[in-house]
Design a protein around this motif. Structure first.
Motif, short mmCIF file in Angstrom:
data_model
loop_
_atom_site.label_atom_id
_atom_site.label_comp_id
_atom_site.label_asym_id
_atom_site.label_seq_id
_atom_site.Cartn_x
_atom_site.Cartn_y
_atom_site.Cartn_z
N LEU A 14 24.37 36.71 38.61
CA LEU A 14 25.30 36.39 37.53
C LEU A 14 26.73 36.81 37.87
O LEU A 14 27.68 36.09 37.57
CB LEU A 14 24.86 37.04 36.23
CG LEU A 14 23.72 36.35 35.50
CD1 LEU A 14 23.27 37.19 34.30
CD2 LEU A 14 24.11 34.96 35.05
N ASN A 15 26.89 37.96 38.50
CA ASN A 15 28.23 38.42 38.89
C ASN A 15 28.86 37.46 39.89
O ASN A 15 30.05 37.14 39.78
CB ASN A 15 28.18 39.84 39.44
CG ASN A 15 28.05 40.87 38.35
OD1 ASN A 15 28.40 40.63 37.20
ND2 ASN A 15 27.51 42.02 38.69
N TYR A 17 28.11 34.25 40.24
CA TYR A 17 28.35 33.03 39.48
C TYR A 17 29.62 33.15 38.64
O TYR A 17 30.49 32.28 38.66
CB TYR A 17 27.13 32.74 38.60
CG TYR A 17 27.37 31.79 37.46
CD1 TYR A 17 27.45 30.42 37.67
CD2 TYR A 17 27.50 32.26 36.15
CE1 TYR A 17 27.67 29.54 36.62
CE2 TYR A 17 27.71 31.39 35.10
CZ TYR A 17 27.79 30.04 35.34
OH TYR A 17 28.00 29.18 34.30
N PHE A 18 29.74 34.26 37.89
CA PHE A 18 30.91 34.46 37.05
C PHE A 18 32.19 34.49 37.88
O PHE A 18 33.21 33.93 37.48
CB PHE A 18 30.79 35.75 36.24
CG PHE A 18 29.87 35.65 35.06
CD1 PHE A 18 29.80 34.51 34.28
CD2 PHE A 18 29.06 36.73 34.71
CE1 PHE A 18 28.96 34.42 33.19
CE2 PHE A 18 28.21 36.65 33.62
CZ PHE A 18 28.15 35.50 32.85
N GLU A 19 32.15 35.14 39.03
CA GLU A 19 33.33 35.22 39.87
C GLU A 19 33.78 33.83 40.31
O GLU A 19 34.97 33.49 40.23
CB GLU A 19 33.06 36.09 41.09
CG GLU A 19 34.27 36.29 41.97
CD GLU A 19 34.02 37.22 43.14
OE1 GLU A 19 34.87 37.22 44.05
OE2 GLU A 19 33.00 37.94 43.15
N VAL A 22 35.14 31.91 37.10
CA VAL A 22 36.42 32.44 36.61
C VAL A 22 37.55 32.08 37.58
O VAL A 22 38.65 31.71 37.16
CB VAL A 22 36.33 33.96 36.37
CG1 VAL A 22 37.70 34.57 36.13
CG2 VAL A 22 35.40 34.25 35.19
N LEU A 32 40.68 33.04 30.25
CA LEU A 32 39.32 33.50 30.00
C LEU A 32 39.30 34.15 28.63
O LEU A 32 40.05 35.08 28.36
CB LEU A 32 38.90 34.49 31.08
CG LEU A 32 37.54 35.12 30.92
CD1 LEU A 32 36.44 34.08 30.99
CD2 LEU A 32 37.34 36.19 31.97
N PHE A 35 32.82 36.28 27.82
CA PHE A 35 31.52 35.97 28.39
C PHE A 35 30.51 36.03 27.26
O PHE A 35 30.57 36.92 26.41
CB PHE A 35 31.13 36.98 29.47
CG PHE A 35 32.04 36.96 30.67
CD1 PHE A 35 31.91 35.97 31.63
CD2 PHE A 35 33.01 37.93 30.82
CE1 PHE A 35 32.74 35.95 32.73
CE2 PHE A 35 33.85 37.91 31.93
CZ PHE A 35 33.71 36.92 32.89
N ASP A 38 25.03 34.13 29.65
CA ASP A 38 25.33 33.53 30.95
C ASP A 38 26.39 32.44 30.83
O ASP A 38 26.61 31.67 31.75
CB ASP A 38 24.06 32.98 31.61
CG ASP A 38 23.42 31.86 30.80
OD1 ASP A 38 23.84 31.62 29.65
OD2 ASP A 38 22.50 31.22 31.34
N ILE A 40 30.49 31.18 29.66
CA ILE A 40 31.89 31.60 29.72
C ILE A 40 32.68 30.74 28.74
O ILE A 40 32.52 29.52 28.72
CB ILE A 40 32.48 31.41 31.13
CG1 ILE A 40 31.66 32.16 32.18
CG2 ILE A 40 33.94 31.83 31.17
CD1 ILE A 40 32.03 31.79 33.60
#
Length: 71
Positions: A14-15, A17-19, A22, A32, A35, A38, A40
């Motif tokens: 997940l980290n 993916y989020f990076e 974003v 942004l 969150f 899962d 955004i």
């Protein structure tokens, strides 16, 4: 997918993916918001508005789809 992973592996995935997501939001000058699990939430037009914010948001979404496919 999350049921088959241990918590540490899920958090790492997940980290990453989020990076990626974003970075794509910021590439198109989105903001942004938050969150949500899962997901955004991002917005365009605040705090600075551009005349093409709608186009930027769609470009970001398309970019996210491409990056997710590669990921």
């Amino acid at each position: 997918m999350s049921e088959g992973l241990d918590p540490e592996s899920l958090l790492e995935m997940l980290n990453e993916y989020f990076e990626l997501m974003v970075d794509t939001i910021f590439r198109y000058e989105g903001t942004l918001d938050k969150f949500m699990g899962d997901g955004i939430m991002a917005i365009w037009g605040a705090p600075v508005a551009h005349p093409d914010d709608a186009i930027r948001s769609v470009q970001s979404a398309l970019g996210m789809g491409e990056i997710l496919g590669e990921y």
